[in-house]
Design a protein around this motif. Structure first.
Motif, PDB file in Angstrom:
ATOM      1  N   TYR A 179       0.849  -1.183   0.000  1.00 62.39           N
ATOM      2  CA  TYR A 179       0.000   0.000   0.000  1.00 62.39           C
ATOM      3  C   TYR A 179       0.891   1.243   0.000  1.00 62.39           C
ATOM      4  CZ  TYR A 179      -3.214  -3.532   1.796  1.00 62.39           C
ATOM      5  OH  TYR A 179      -3.961  -4.677   1.968  1.00 62.39           O
ATOM      6  N   ALA A 180       0.332   2.346  -0.486  1.00 60.23           N
ATOM      7  CA  ALA A 180       1.084   3.604  -0.478  1.00 60.23           C
ATOM      8  C   ALA A 180       0.134   4.781  -0.316  1.00 60.23           C
ATOM      9  CB  ALA A 180       1.887   3.764  -1.767  1.00 60.23           C
ATOM     10  N   ILE A 181       0.598   5.764   0.436  1.00 59.20           N
ATOM     11  CA  ILE A 181      -0.123   7.034   0.574  1.00 59.20           C
ATOM     12  C   ILE A 181       0.842   8.142   0.185  1.00 59.20           C
ATOM     13  CG2 ILE A 181      -1.345   8.603   2.137  1.00 59.20           C
ATOM     14  CD1 ILE A 181      -1.997   6.150   3.878  1.00 59.20           C
ATOM     15  N   ILE A 182       0.412   8.994  -0.728  1.00 59.90           N
ATOM     16  CA  ILE A 182       1.254  10.069  -1.244  1.00 59.90           C
ATOM     17  C   ILE A 182       0.657  11.407  -0.803  1.00 59.90           C
ATOM     18  CG2 ILE A 182       2.250  11.131  -3.297  1.00 59.90           C
ATOM     19  CD1 ILE A 182       3.222   8.257  -2.654  1.00 59.90           C
ATOM     20  N   PRO A 183       1.330  12.134   0.102  1.00 61.43           N
ATOM     21  CA  PRO A 183       0.773  13.391   0.646  1.00 61.43           C
ATOM     22  C   PRO A 183       1.066  14.593  -0.254  1.00 61.43           C
ATOM     23  CG  PRO A 183       2.303  12.291   2.183  1.00 61.43           C
ATOM     24  CD  PRO A 183       2.538  11.737   0.831  1.00 61.43           C
ATOM     25  N   ASP A 184       0.601  14.534  -1.511  1.00 60.81           N
ATOM     26  CA  ASP A 184       0.988  15.559  -2.484  1.00 60.81           C
ATOM     27  C   ASP A 184      -0.205  16.058  -3.286  1.00 60.81           C
ATOM     28  OD1 ASP A 184       2.787  17.216  -3.797  1.00 60.81           O
ATOM     29  OD2 ASP A 184       3.427  15.699  -5.228  1.00 60.81           O
ATOM     30  N   VAL A 185      -1.395  16.084  -2.663  1.00 58.11           N
ATOM     31  CA  VAL A 185      -2.590  16.515  -3.399  1.00 58.11           C
ATOM     32  C   VAL A 185      -3.300  17.695  -2.735  1.00 58.11           C
ATOM     33  CG1 VAL A 185      -2.972  14.254  -4.428  1.00 58.11           C
ATOM     34  CG2 VAL A 185      -4.030  14.774  -2.236  1.00 58.11           C
ATOM     35  N   GLU A 196      -5.755   9.265 -11.532  1.00 62.43           N
ATOM     36  CA  GLU A 196      -5.181  10.449 -12.173  1.00 62.43           C
ATOM     37  C   GLU A 196      -5.337  10.353 -13.684  1.00 62.43           C
ATOM     38  OE1 GLU A 196      -1.843  11.129  -8.665  1.00 62.43           O
ATOM     39  OE2 GLU A 196      -1.163  10.773 -10.722  1.00 62.43           O
ATOM     40  N   LYS A 197      -5.633  11.479 -14.293  1.00 58.93           N
ATOM     41  CA  LYS A 197      -5.767  11.525 -15.742  1.00 58.93           C
ATOM     42  C   LYS A 197      -4.458  11.109 -16.421  1.00 58.93           C
ATOM     43  CE  LYS A 197      -9.081  15.387 -16.032  1.00 58.93           C
ATOM     44  NZ  LYS A 197      -9.244  16.801 -16.450  1.00 58.93           N
ATOM     45  N   GLY A 198      -4.590  10.675 -17.644  1.00 64.47           N
ATOM     46  CA  GLY A 198      -3.407  10.470 -18.452  1.00 64.47           C
ATOM     47  C   GLY A 198      -2.782  11.815 -18.782  1.00 64.47           C
ATOM     48  N   ALA A 199      -1.453  11.846 -18.849  1.00 65.10           N
ATOM     49  CA  ALA A 199      -0.737  13.072 -19.183  1.00 65.10           C
ATOM     50  C   ALA A 199       0.116  12.812 -20.419  1.00 65.10           C
ATOM     51  CB  ALA A 199       0.135  13.527 -18.017  1.00 65.10           C
ATOM     52  N   THR A 312       6.608  13.235 -23.003  1.00 71.20           N
ATOM     53  CA  THR A 312       6.286  12.435 -21.826  1.00 71.20           C
ATOM     54  C   THR A 312       4.893  11.842 -21.984  1.00 71.20           C
ATOM     55  OG1 THR A 312       7.582  13.906 -20.388  1.00 71.20           O
ATOM     56  CG2 THR A 312       6.005  12.455 -19.311  1.00 71.20           C
ATOM     57  N   HIS A 313       4.751  10.596 -21.584  1.00 68.42           N
ATOM     58  CA  HIS A 313       3.411  10.014 -21.550  1.00 68.42           C
ATOM     59  C   HIS A 313       3.245   9.212 -20.271  1.00 68.42           C
ATOM     60  CE1 HIS A 313       0.377   6.762 -22.433  1.00 68.42           C
ATOM     61  NE2 HIS A 313      -0.312   7.880 -22.409  1.00 68.42           N
ATOM     62  N   LEU A 314       2.224   9.552 -19.500  1.00 67.92           N
ATOM     63  CA  LEU A 314       1.846   8.819 -18.299  1.00 67.92           C
ATOM     64  C   LEU A 314       0.386   8.425 -18.459  1.00 67.92           C
ATOM     65  CD1 LEU A 314       3.481  11.210 -15.675  1.00 67.92           C
ATOM     66  CD2 LEU A 314       4.339   8.969 -16.364  1.00 67.92           C
ATOM     67  N   PRO A 315       0.093   7.145 -18.581  1.00 70.44           N
ATOM     68  CA  PRO A 315      -1.295   6.726 -18.812  1.00 70.44           C
ATOM     69  C   PRO A 315      -2.179   7.014 -17.613  1.00 70.44           C
ATOM     70  CG  PRO A 315       0.095   4.825 -18.394  1.00 70.44           C
ATOM     71  CD  PRO A 315       1.012   5.997 -18.493  1.00 70.44           C
ATOM     72  N   PRO A 316      -3.487   7.081 -17.808  1.00 69.97           N
ATOM     73  CA  PRO A 316      -4.394   7.280 -16.675  1.00 69.97           C
ATOM     74  C   PRO A 316      -4.341   6.095 -15.732  1.00 69.97           C
ATOM     75  CG  PRO A 316      -5.634   6.822 -18.684  1.00 69.97           C
ATOM     76  CD  PRO A 316      -4.209   6.961 -19.091  1.00 69.97           C
ATOM     77  N   THR A 317      -4.533   6.378 -14.446  1.00 71.37           N
ATOM     78  CA  THR A 317      -4.526   5.322 -13.436  1.00 71.37           C
ATOM     79  C   THR A 317      -5.738   5.491 -12.531  1.00 71.37           C
ATOM     80  OG1 THR A 317      -3.028   6.687 -12.104  1.00 71.37           O
ATOM     81  CG2 THR A 317      -2.041   4.910 -13.372  1.00 71.37           C
ATOM     82  N   GLN A 318      -6.151   4.371 -11.937  1.00 77.57           N
ATOM     83  CA  GLN A 318      -7.313   4.422 -11.055  1.00 77.57           C
ATOM     84  C   GLN A 318      -7.322   3.193 -10.160  1.00 77.57           C
ATOM     85  OE1 GLN A 318     -11.013   4.824 -13.195  1.00 77.57           O
ATOM     86  NE2 GLN A 318     -12.268   4.714 -11.355  1.00 77.57           N
ATOM     87  N   SER A 347      -6.546  15.741 -11.628  1.00 80.08           N
ATOM     88  CA  SER A 347      -6.084  16.205 -12.940  1.00 80.08           C
ATOM     89  C   SER A 347      -4.564  16.306 -13.008  1.00 80.08           C
ATOM     90  CB  SER A 347      -6.702  17.573 -13.274  1.00 80.08           C
ATOM     91  OG  SER A 347      -8.093  17.464 -13.443  1.00 80.08           O
ATOM     92  N   GLY A 348      -3.941  16.531 -11.851  1.00 77.23           N
ATOM     93  CA  GLY A 348      -2.491  16.616 -11.805  1.00 77.23           C
ATOM     94  C   GLY A 348      -1.849  15.240 -11.785  1.00 77.23           C
ATOM     95  N   VAL A 349      -0.520  15.250 -11.681  1.00 78.55           N
ATOM     96  CA  VAL A 349       0.245  14.004 -11.683  1.00 78.55           C
ATOM     97  C   VAL A 349       1.042  13.912 -10.392  1.00 78.55           C
ATOM     98  CG1 VAL A 349       2.134  12.746 -12.771  1.00 78.55           C
ATOM     99  CG2 VAL A 349       0.417  13.867 -14.190  1.00 78.55           C
ATOM    100  N   THR A 350       0.926  12.802  -9.690  1.00 78.10           N
ATOM    101  CA  THR A 350       1.770  12.515  -8.537  1.00 78.10           C
ATOM    102  C   THR A 350       2.450  11.171  -8.776  1.00 78.10           C
ATOM    103  OG1 THR A 350       0.194  11.229  -7.213  1.00 78.10           O
ATOM    104  CG2 THR A 350       0.014  13.638  -7.095  1.00 78.10           C
ATOM    105  N   VAL A 351       3.323  10.787  -7.847  1.00 78.60           N
ATOM    106  CA  VAL A 351       4.007   9.507  -7.997  1.00 78.60           C
ATOM    107  C   VAL A 351       3.085   8.320  -7.720  1.00 78.60           C
ATOM    108  CG1 VAL A 351       6.306  10.426  -7.552  1.00 78.60           C
ATOM    109  CG2 VAL A 351       4.882   9.683  -5.631  1.00 78.60           C
ATOM    110  N   SER A 352       1.828   8.596  -7.371  1.00 76.31           N
ATOM    111  CA  SER A 352       0.855   7.499  -7.280  1.00 76.31           C
ATOM    112  C   SER A 352       0.800   6.718  -8.587  1.00 76.31           C
ATOM    113  CB  SER A 352      -0.541   8.043  -6.951  1.00 76.31           C
ATOM    114  OG  SER A 352      -0.605   8.541  -5.643  1.00 76.31           O
TER     115      SER A 352
END
Length: 401
Positions: A179-185, A196-199, A312-318, A347-352
């Motif tokens: 598990y992971a929690i990212i405190p960046d939102v 997160e949306k694809g970028a 750069t391409h980061l696919p959407p994740t959920q 809408s933004g991108v985090t390391v999640s």
């Protein structure tokens, strides 16, 4: 994660966590100030400056750690508390964006005023690391009661894609978790980022032919051709326009450059585009739509010539909105703040993103105002950092008890 036998113990521990974090306000402010004072603007990064502060704190509390550097000076630190499964990963990034203009104070000398810490990185993302370091000492003191492991990470290079940071740790350093929690939102702990949306970041070049500005008919104006393309790209069609968790897809024209002087027909024009798209659509489908627009432009303008590269391409994740991380975060946020955070698509991108792509159940959750990142006079409320520490402590002990 919850058993009746443990209820009394958990209740006492909950009380201890809450009072402990409230009693350590000065230490949270001190650590925030020290981390902000480490100039880790990316580029060049120099995250080792912040890692040295964390390393000193880990050493003082006998917390084991590793330091990983893909490039000298671009340091990541991973602290280890507990052992075995499950493993919970919490990562704050140590790099920051340039300060820019408009600051009332030195961005790297934090100012505390009216219960608020000011400085570059206060909100994004050094402030969040301070209560986690304070909490780490409490966790270490109670390590024998933990059934599982915590990885507390100070990561490099998040502002430039994490190739030297969390992506490197996951791909090359053997770091993994359940598990992971990212405190960046940010959003004052009122949301939980479950997707997160694809970028898709594109570079498009228009090629023309240079000529004298007094005889433009002898040249091919790359900028005019680019403008024609951009006007049509504003109407770019998406396969997926709505989603229950996400706002609609977006396209941003980030930069445009071309030409050398008033009196020269420009032979080249370049633009950078930022496309954020929804789950259910692919990079290939979006690129095919863009190529179709280019074909349309060239059909009635034979001078148009374009080249596209994917920067750069980061696919959407959920992740599932009913996963156990969300229920625990919601429960403890409600007990501390009286609010129940809402699961949303970000809408933004985090390391999640990188974590989810590795099969790790990851969500984003944290303190701070949503409009504070990357601005002049960046700030965060001290009480929010304290409350964040309380909530994270309760969540961690619930997962690892």
């Amino acid at each position: 994660w919850t058993t009746p036998v443990c209820n009394l113990i958990v209740s006492k521990m909950e009380e201890h966590i809450i009072s402990y974090m409230q009693d350590h306000e000065e230490e949270i402010v001190r650590l925030s100030t020290e981390l902000i004072g480490a100039n880790t603007v990316n580029p060049p990064g120099n995250e080792y400056l912040a890692v040295n502060i964390i390393k000193k704190d880990f050493n003082a509390h006998d917390i084991k750690y590793d330091i990983f550097e893909k490039i000298t000076g671009r340091a990541n630190i991973v602290g280890y508390i507990g052992k075995g499964k499950p493993t919970l990963l919490i990562a704050c990034h140590l790099d920051v964006v340039p300060p820019g203009d408009g600051w009332d104070t030195d961005p790297f000398k934090s100012v505390v005023k009216d219960g608020i810490i000011f400085g570059r990185g206060a909100n994004d993302n050094k402030g969040q690391m301070a209560p986690m370091l304070v909490l780490a000492k409490l966790l270490k003191d109670n390590e024998s009661s933990l059934n599982g492991s915590l990885l507390l990470i100070g990561a490099a290079d998040e502002e430039k894609g994490s190739r030297l940071g969390l992506e490197y740790l996951l791909d090359e350093c053997g770091i993994s978790a359940d598990y992971a929690i990212i405190p960046d939102v940010a959003n004052n702990m009122k949301i939980i980022d479950v997707g997160e949306k694809g970028a898709l970041f594109l570079n498009i070049t228009s090629y023309g032919k240079q000529a004298h500005g007094s005889t433009p008919e002898k040249g091919i104006n790359a900028i005019w051709n680019m403008i024609e393309l951009l006007n049509q790209l504003r109407e770019l069609k998406y396969k997926c326009l709505t989603h229950e968790l996400f706002s609609p897809p977006t396209l941003n024209l980030g930069t445009i450059s071309g030409g050398a002087a008033h009196n020269i027909v420009p032979a080249k024009c370049e633009v950078k585009l930022d496309i954020r798209y929804l789950p259910g659509e692919t990079e290939k489908e979006i690129l095919n739509n863009i190529y179709a627009i280019i074909t349309s432009v060239k059909k009635h303008n034979s001078t148009a010539k374009f080249d596209i590269t994917v920067d750069t391409h980061l696919p959407p994740t959920q992740v599932s909105a009913d996963n156990p991380l969300i229920s625990l975060i919601s429960k403890h946020t409600e007990s501390i703040l009286g609010i129940k955070p809402v699961p949303i698509g970000f809408s933004g991108v985090t390391v999640s993103k990188q974590l989810i792509e590795k099969g790790i159940m990851a969500v984003g959750f944290g303190p701070g105002d949503e409009d504070q990142s990357h601005i002049a006079n960046e700030s965060i409320k001290i009480q929010e950092l304290i409350d964040f520490g309380k909530i994270m402590g309760l969540v961690i002990f619930d997962i690892l008890k």
